[in-house]
Design a protein around this motif. Structure first.
Motif: not given
Length: 188
Positions: A25-28, A55-57, A72-73, A79-82
């Motif tokens: 994954h290339s992440l910022t 999955l996103l920040f 999100h779906s 779908e997921l909350w972190v």
């Protein structure tokens, strides 16, 4: 004059032997002015644990209505909350009620035990919540890997996570305090 976020770039190669997930994954990452390097690096840990192409920040620390990470779906459902840190009851319930799955990545040393003692009852009521604790010395060691541009490898196997760059590595032993009924990820 308001301080601006510091931008970090990370190429994170994940080899999750437990979930059979192998992806780069290339992440910022935008480090909020009030966010420590330790917390920012723990967002990478959370990303690796739950890795998915969707999955996103989130805005997290700078916006109460968004988590630190979320997924999100295709239909737009959460779908997921972190959440990272030691959230209060209200935030724990919000994570659990707004998403199919909620996860808390708790850190902060000895205060985690006290926080967990106070939050256990609420957490047990929420079937879709997973709570993971990271030891203070391990989370602080992650900061050694932090650079404005990072190339990191993460291997997850048998309940351990190894983060490495070309020069050094850090072992993380996440502690599962509570596991959701149908978790999106597992460490075992």
């Amino acid at each position: 004059m308001a301080l601006k976020a510091t931008i970090y770039k990370a190429e994170l190669a994940i080899a999750d032997m437990t979930r059979h997930y192998y992806q780069t994954h290339s992440l910022t990452l935008a480090q909020h002015p009030s966010e420590t390097l330790e917390r920012m690096m723990l967002r990478l840990v959370a990303f690796a644990l739950c890795a998915d192409e969707r999955l996103l920040f989130g805005k997290g620390i700078s916006e109460d209505s968004e988590p630190d990470l979320w997924q999100h779906s295709l239909a737009g459902e959460i779908e997921l909350w972190v959440e990272l840190g030691l959230p209060e009851d209200k935030l724990i319930r919000r994570a659990s009620h707004r998403a199919k799955q909620g996860m808390i990545l708790a850190y902060g040393g000895t205060v985690v035990d006290k926080w967990w003692a106070n939050q256990q009852k609420i957490a047990k009521e929420l079937d879709n919540l997973t709570v993971v604790a990271i030891k203070a010395d391990e989370s602080q060691a992650l900061t050694k890997l932090c650079q404005r541009t990072m190339q990191l490898q993460c291997t997850i196997q048998e309940g351990q996570m190894w983060f490495a760059d070309n020069e050094q590595s850090v072992v993380i032993n996440p502690v599962l305090l509570k596991v959701a009924t149908n978790p999106l990820f597992t460490l075992e």
